[in-house]
Design a protein around this motif. Structure first.
Motif, PDB file in Angstrom:
ATOM      1  N   SER A  65       0.828  -1.215   0.000  1.00  0.00           N
ATOM      2  CA  SER A  65       0.000   0.000   0.000  1.00  0.00           C
ATOM      3  C   SER A  65       0.858   1.260   0.000  1.00  0.00           C
ATOM      4  CB  SER A  65      -0.971   0.003   1.184  1.00  0.00           C
ATOM      5  OG  SER A  65      -0.273   0.033   2.400  1.00  0.00           O
TER       6      SER A  65
ATOM      7  N   THR B 195      -4.811   1.076   5.084  1.00  0.00           N
ATOM      8  CA  THR B 195      -4.455  -0.077   5.887  1.00  0.00           C
ATOM      9  C   THR B 195      -5.488  -1.170   5.650  1.00  0.00           C
ATOM     10  OG1 THR B 195      -3.563   1.393   7.561  1.00  0.00           O
ATOM     11  CG2 THR B 195      -3.973  -0.872   8.227  1.00  0.00           C
TER      12      THR B 195
ATOM     13  N   GLY C 103      -5.597  -2.741  11.415  1.00  0.00           N
ATOM     14  CA  GLY C 103      -6.163  -1.434  11.099  1.00  0.00           C
ATOM     15  C   GLY C 103      -7.577  -1.278  11.593  1.00  0.00           C
TER      16      GLY C 103
ATOM     17  N   SER D 250      -6.889   2.984  11.400  1.00  0.00           N
ATOM     18  CA  SER D 250      -5.844   3.095  10.388  1.00  0.00           C
ATOM     19  C   SER D 250      -5.103   4.413  10.520  1.00  0.00           C
ATOM     20  CB  SER D 250      -6.453   2.989   8.989  1.00  0.00           C
ATOM     21  OG  SER D 250      -7.239   4.114   8.713  1.00  0.00           O
TER      22      SER D 250
END
Length: 173
Positions: free
Chosen positions: A49, A146, A151, A156
């Protein structure tokens, strides 16, 4: 002994100089490279990510003609893990991943299009990203979303940052 002065020793140093303290404080506040003022801050830890966030931030920096400030925040662990104590005290853990990430980024072809720097911080991720954004007067902060149970349980980074930040936050899925 009127009119007689005792000479000052040549190696005598002044203990405190208010002007130098003020100048040092001003220099530390404005020590950021001006080439990166109003740049794009991106949180990066090497995850998938954060790689997507980095790719978006590179494009954003290219389109706006600004620099890219890549921020890696080192890990912090609660001391309750070690000592079993009750107060929420945190210890900065040495994180050599910043050096590894820096080498990987330096060898990456996709970063050749934009001027960039890598900033290492320790502490709370949200606070440090916002602090770097403030120091560089960033136009935006880019983070990856997240995914997973951690998360969902703890919240998150992207969500906490979006609620507290003083500048635009862009969350990349």
């Amino acid at each position: 002994m009127a009119g007689h002065e005792i000479p000052e020793p040549a190696d005598r140093k002044q203990v405190a100089d208010p002007l130098s303290d003020l100048q040092a404080a001003e220099e530390s506040c404005h020590s950021c490279d001006p080439a990166f003022q109003h740049g794009v801050v991106v949180g990066f830890d090497g995850s998938t990510s954060s790689e997507r966030a980095l790719a978006y931030a590179i494009g954003m920096a290219c389109r706006s003609g600004s620099g890219l400030i890549i921020v890696h925040v080192a890990n912090r662990l609660p001391t309750t893990v070690w000592a079993g104590c009750e107060p929420p005290v945190f210890v900065d853990v040495p994180d050599h991943r910043t050096e590894v990430l820096g080498l990987e980024l330096a060898c990456a072809d996709y970063l050749s299009e934009v001027p960039w720097i890598l900033v290492e911080r320790g502490g709370d991720i949200c606070h440090e990203l916002e602090e770097v954004g403030r120091e560089y007067s960033a136009d935006a902060i880019v983070v990856g979303s997240t995914h997973g149970i951690v998360g969902r349980i703890f919240g998150s980074v992207a969500g906490r940052l979006a609620r507290r930040a003083q500048r635009p936050v862009i969350v990349i899925p």
